[in-house]
Design an enzyme around this catalytic site. Structure first.
Site, PDB file in Angstrom:
ATOM      1  N   ASP A  83       0.841  -1.206   0.000  1.00  0.00           N
ATOM      2  CA  ASP A  83       0.000   0.000   0.000  1.00  0.00           C
ATOM      3  C   ASP A  83       0.873   1.252   0.000  1.00  0.00           C
ATOM      4  O   ASP A  83       2.029   1.216   0.438  1.00  0.00           O
ATOM      5  CB  ASP A  83      -0.888  -0.021   1.267  1.00  0.00           C
ATOM      6  CG  ASP A  83      -2.118   0.853   1.126  1.00  0.00           C
ATOM      7  OD1 ASP A  83      -2.241   1.582   0.121  1.00  0.00           O
ATOM      8  OD2 ASP A  83      -2.961   0.807   2.039  1.00  0.00           O
ATOM      9  N   GLY A  84       0.294   2.337  -0.457  1.00  0.00           N
ATOM     10  CA  GLY A  84       0.986   3.627  -0.461  1.00  0.00           C
ATOM     11  C   GLY A  84       0.793   4.353   0.860  1.00  0.00           C
ATOM     12  O   GLY A  84       0.240   3.816   1.821  1.00  0.00           O
ATOM     13  N   LYS A  96      -2.162   8.065   6.286  1.00  0.00           N
ATOM     14  CA  LYS A  96      -2.778   7.510   5.093  1.00  0.00           C
ATOM     15  C   LYS A  96      -4.235   7.963   5.035  1.00  0.00           C
ATOM     16  O   LYS A  96      -4.754   8.532   5.962  1.00  0.00           O
ATOM     17  CB  LYS A  96      -2.735   5.976   5.132  1.00  0.00           C
ATOM     18  CG  LYS A  96      -1.331   5.434   4.903  1.00  0.00           C
ATOM     19  CD  LYS A  96      -1.256   3.923   4.889  1.00  0.00           C
ATOM     20  CE  LYS A  96      -2.302   3.223   4.099  1.00  0.00           C
ATOM     21  NZ  LYS A  96      -2.410   3.620   2.689  1.00  0.00           N
ATOM     22  N   GLU A 105      -7.766  -0.268   4.718  1.00  0.00           N
ATOM     23  CA  GLU A 105      -6.324  -0.496   4.545  1.00  0.00           C
ATOM     24  C   GLU A 105      -5.683  -0.920   5.858  1.00  0.00           C
ATOM     25  O   GLU A 105      -4.806  -1.782   5.882  1.00  0.00           O
ATOM     26  CB  GLU A 105      -5.660   0.788   4.027  1.00  0.00           C
ATOM     27  CG  GLU A 105      -6.065   1.133   2.603  1.00  0.00           C
ATOM     28  CD  GLU A 105      -5.639   2.521   2.163  1.00  0.00           C
ATOM     29  OE1 GLU A 105      -5.567   2.745   0.956  1.00  0.00           O
ATOM     30  OE2 GLU A 105      -5.397   3.387   3.020  1.00  0.00           O
TER      31      GLU A 105
HETATM   32  C1  5RP Z   1      -5.629   5.770   0.287  1.00  0.00           C
HETATM   33  C2  5RP Z   1      -4.259   5.914   0.792  1.00  0.00           C
HETATM   34  C3  5RP Z   1      -3.166   6.038  -0.220  1.00  0.00           C
HETATM   35  O1  5RP Z   1      -2.282   4.988  -0.043  1.00  0.00           O
HETATM   36  C4  5RP Z   1      -2.461   7.346  -0.020  1.00  0.00           C
HETATM   37  O2  5RP Z   1      -3.411   8.393  -0.091  1.00  0.00           O
HETATM   38  C5  5RP Z   1      -1.385   7.567  -1.101  1.00  0.00           C
HETATM   39  O3  5RP Z   1      -1.990   7.711  -2.339  1.00  0.00           O
HETATM   40  P1  5RP Z   1      -1.179   7.920  -3.669  1.00  0.00           P
HETATM   41  O4  5RP Z   1      -0.395   6.688  -3.911  1.00  0.00           O
HETATM   42  O5  5RP Z   1      -2.225   8.175  -4.719  1.00  0.00           O
HETATM   43  O6  5RP Z   1      -0.286   9.130  -3.483  1.00  0.00           O
HETATM   44  O7  5RP Z   1      -3.985   5.916   1.973  1.00  0.00           O
HETATM   45  O8  5RP Z   1      -6.576   5.766   1.324  1.00  0.00           O
END
Ligand code: 5RP
Length: 226
Positions: A83-84, A96, A105
């Site tokens: 996950d990001g 996040k 998540e």
């Molecule tokens: C979604 C998240 C994403 O992982 C976070 O917002 C990062 O998003 P991106 O990869 O588009 O920059 O927590 O709920």
């Protein structure tokens, strides 16, 4: 744009770490989408995995690439979640929820043997709290919940859709994006205070969940924090 190259590089690197037979947790967001696309390519080359998703969007991307998506209630464990993040510090504390999927998540990450975080280099910060902190809140009594949040000297904005209606998460809750004047000295304490308020479902603070962190750079290279 170079930032996309950095995100894509971290997603691709994470896909290289996935092994046959794994149940993979899919995060949400642009970086997570790059990971899913790279995972689809690996599956086309013969990798066999199954996945559980933190959002409809990530599930759709994976399904289009023929990755089988399982219901989280039908699995006993998740091997690895990728996950990001919106921000991460050197202690691997994160904010996040930019995509509004942080509650699912967090459930996925906490249920996984390992959470791999994929970020571009701009997400790495000395202290978290420059970005807004998404807090998922039950619609029932949400204004009173917000009043209690304000007693903590915190304030924010309700997340809205382009038509100004309140944004609903996939759990059918609202999101309050809390703004800090400066990063909180103890994110853990702020988190504790928030989650004790009835009506707060969870915050976008993630502590003690990330194991490996893959940082993508603007030149397409990556480095890993173990
Ligand atoms: C979604 C998240 C994403 O992982 C976070 O917002 C990062 O998003 P991106 O990869 O588009 O920059 O927590 O709920």
């Amino acid at each position: 744009m170079n930032i996309e190259i950095a995100k894509q590089a971290s997603g691709k690197k994470a896909a290289e770490l996935i092994e046959n037979g794994m149940i993979v947790g899919l995060g949400t967001g642009t970086t997570a989408s790059y990971f899913i696309e790279a995972l689809i390519l690996r599956c086309k080359e013969g990798l066999r995995i199954q996945a559980v998703s933190s959002s409809k969007k990530s599930a759709e991307i994976a399904k289009k690439g023929n990755i089988p998506i399982l219901d989280i209630n039908d699995v006993s464990h998740v091997d690895i979640t990728v996950d990001g993040a919106d921000e991460i510090d050197s202690k691997k504390r994160m904010i996040k929820g930019g995509g509004g999927a942080h509650v699912r998540e967090k459930i996925l990450a906490a249920s996984s043997k390992e959470m791999i975080v994929i970020v571009d280099e701009n997400k790495v910060v000395p202290s978290i709290g420059h970005v807004k902190l998404p807090v998922e809140i039950l619609p029932y009594g949400f204004q009173m919940t917000y009043t209690r949040i304000k007693y903590l000297n915190l304030s924010g904005n309700w997340r809205t859709n382009p038509d100004q209606s309140l944004f609903l998460t996939e759990n059918k809750n609202y999101i309050l994006d809390i703004h800090f004047d400066s990063p909180p000295p103890s994110p853990e304490k702020t988190n504790e205070q928030l989650i004790q308020i009835p009506g707060v479902v969870d915050t976008g603070f993630f502590f003690h969940l990330a194991s490996r962190v893959i940082i993508g750079h603007l030149d397409g290279t990556t480095n890993i924090w173990d």
